[in-house]
Design an enzyme around this catalytic site. Sequence first.
Site: not given
Length: 268
Positions: A254-256
Amino acid sequence: MGEEVRLRIAPSPTGDPHVGTAYMALFNKAYAHGHGGKFILRIEDTDQTRYNEGSEREILSSLDWLGLTPDEGPGIGGPYGPYVQTQRRELYTQAAGALIAREHAYRCFCTKERLDEMYREQAARKEPPRYDRTCRNLDAVRIAWNIAEGIPHTVRLKVPDDGTTTFNDLIRGEISFENRVLNDPIILKSDGLPVYHLAVVVDDHHMMISHVVRAEEWISSTPLHVLLYDALGWEPPKFVHMPLLRNADRSKISKRKNNTSLKWYREQ
Ligand code: GLU
């Protein structure tokens, strides 16, 4: 469906091209070319609120950089264009009209306020959000009156009340969903643009796609697609749902937590 093997990726132009797009492109292109077929890029831009200018160009240039250039697509051309969904509106309107005429779909005049209120009440009762089908059985006079008054409406798919919808996944085998759990989803929005479910079916059909190879997060959408193919009298393609890209601990990327932008990898 024709004889030719035709596979596609259908990213939405919502920002930096994602590694998942390259991952799917790799399998789609390898399978298509391994079988003497074509690999197609289609841009799914019907969600105009999430549209990001320049994203389409970035997707193409990232695919080029990775040696995953499509055989057909926007800016490349091909016999089944245009390859950008907002340029194909006419086809979705026609399909929605055909579905209404065959009573497989209906116009829904419910306002956003009414629906929000209903979903709030359902949430308070700890029920999943579900359209209560108020407009499913409106009489013809009322519908004609609403249209004449210019009351905005969406179009919803009429999902059978009971029974199951089953499809075969080339990797996973038979997958069944109870129709009871499928909502009557909106297929055409009040702005006349289709939602993903209608657009993907119409485009895969008209672009003669033979195999839909996509991420496993789309499995739960596939029964709706199968119902749409049936209702439109079209033969569905073969379905293949691929595992998602994961971290070593099996969590989703995920982007995070990860760098998911192809641009970032290219810059490195
Ligand atoms: N627009 C969808 C996406 O962004 C396409 C899913 C599909 O391949 O059907 O992944």
